[in-house]
Scaffold this active site. Structure first.
Site, PDB file in Angstrom:
ATOM      1  N   GLU A  77     -85.212  -5.254-117.279  1.00 12.39           N
ATOM      2  CA  GLU A  77     -85.676  -6.062-116.157  1.00 12.39           C
ATOM      3  C   GLU A  77     -85.282  -5.456-114.810  1.00 12.39           C
ATOM      4  OE1 GLU A  77     -84.262  -9.912-117.282  1.00 12.39           O
ATOM      5  OE2 GLU A  77     -85.881 -10.185-118.709  1.00 12.39           O
ATOM      6  N   HIS A  96     -78.757 -12.638-113.390  1.00  9.73           N
ATOM      7  CA  HIS A  96     -79.776 -13.302-114.219  1.00  9.73           C
ATOM      8  C   HIS A  96     -79.094 -13.800-115.492  1.00  9.73           C
ATOM      9  CE1 HIS A  96     -83.077 -14.288-116.729  1.00  9.73           C
ATOM     10  NE2 HIS A  96     -83.077 -13.155-117.417  1.00  9.73           N
ATOM     11  N   HIS A  98     -78.883 -16.868-118.887  1.00  7.27           N
ATOM     12  CA  HIS A  98     -79.654 -17.663-119.847  1.00  7.27           C
ATOM     13  C   HIS A  98     -78.882 -18.925-120.213  1.00  7.27           C
ATOM     14  CE1 HIS A  98     -82.326 -14.125-121.512  1.00  7.27           C
ATOM     15  NE2 HIS A  98     -82.266 -14.152-120.187  1.00  7.27           N
ATOM     16  N   HIS A 161     -87.429 -18.751-119.613  1.00 10.91           N
ATOM     17  CA  HIS A 161     -86.600 -17.545-119.553  1.00 10.91           C
ATOM     18  C   HIS A 161     -85.140 -17.818-119.173  1.00 10.91           C
ATOM     19  CE1 HIS A 161     -86.832 -12.965-118.629  1.00 10.91           C
ATOM     20  NE2 HIS A 161     -85.619 -13.299-119.047  1.00 10.91           N
TER      21      HIS A 161
END
Length: 216
Positions: A77, A96, A98, A161
């Site tokens: 990414e 980022h 999760h 996501h």
């Protein structure tokens, strides 16, 4: 300088795992070094518990690998990180994650409103945490999908996501991602108990906060 930044990437990536914001090989972390213009970023497909500073990859703003001491590839990414740094030059770090509660709202494509006052800490100019439209991981579409939400906030949910958070440094970016998860948990519990949407703090109220002129 880059060696110090690599150590920071490992430190905060591992902290995110300890705090349950992402597990094993999920999520990615980066720092934009303003002096060189390079991006210091986590490698792809590697457990954070095993990650060492020499595993962290250095790329330029075009995605070319500048340094990969152990031969690791940068996160798939990387395009998303590059796009954000180009769109918001003041940003120094990206996280980022999760995390479970926040990702649940991302799956539902449901923004998180200002249920508590702390939302102002996340730079949410519209009074909610926006959901970026779905983009397949590792694609240009994903990279572009987060740009609009991050033009009005320092955090966003990513549909189906997870969470993206930006800040001047990696410590603050991780803190913002952590706040998103806490807000998601509070919102979920409130919806479960009430059975309907709770009252929210008006965006005007969020915008008016400032440190008190006197403390007594």
């Amino acid at each position: 300088m880059l060696e110090r930044l690599k150590r920071q990437v490992v430190r905060y990536a591992q902290q995110a795992e300890r705090e349950g914001l992402c597990r094993h090989r999920s999520g990615n972390f980066s720092i934009h070094d303003k002096e060189t213009g390079y991006i210091v970023i986590t490698p792809t497909g590697m457990d954070r518990a095993e990650m060492l500073p020499e595993d962290v990859v250095v790329i330029d703003m075009q995605g070319n690998v500048v340094e990969a001491l152990t031969g690791k590839k940068p996160t798939s990414e990387s395009m998303m990180h590059m796009a954000v740094y180009k769109a918001r030059p003041e940003v120094g770090a990206i996280v980022h994650t999760h995390s479970k509660n926040a990702t649940a709202f991302a799956v539902m494509n449901k923004p998180i409103p200002a249920i508590v006052y702390e939302l102002f800490l996340l730079g949410c100019k519209k009074g909610y945490i926006h959901v970026a439209p779905y983009g397949r991981p590792g694609t240009k579409e994903l990279a572009e999908s987060v740009l609009k939400p991050l033009s009005i906030s320092d955090v966003a949910l990513m549909q189906a996501h997870g969470v993206i958070a930006v800040a001047g440094d990696l410590k603050e970016a991780l803190l913002r991602a952590s706040y998103v998860e806490e807000l998601a948990e509070i919102y979920y519990k409130t919806l479960t108990v009430l059975g309907h949407e709770p009252d929210v703090v008006p965006v005007e109220e969020l915008a008016n906060w400032k440190y008190p002129g006197r403390l007594s």
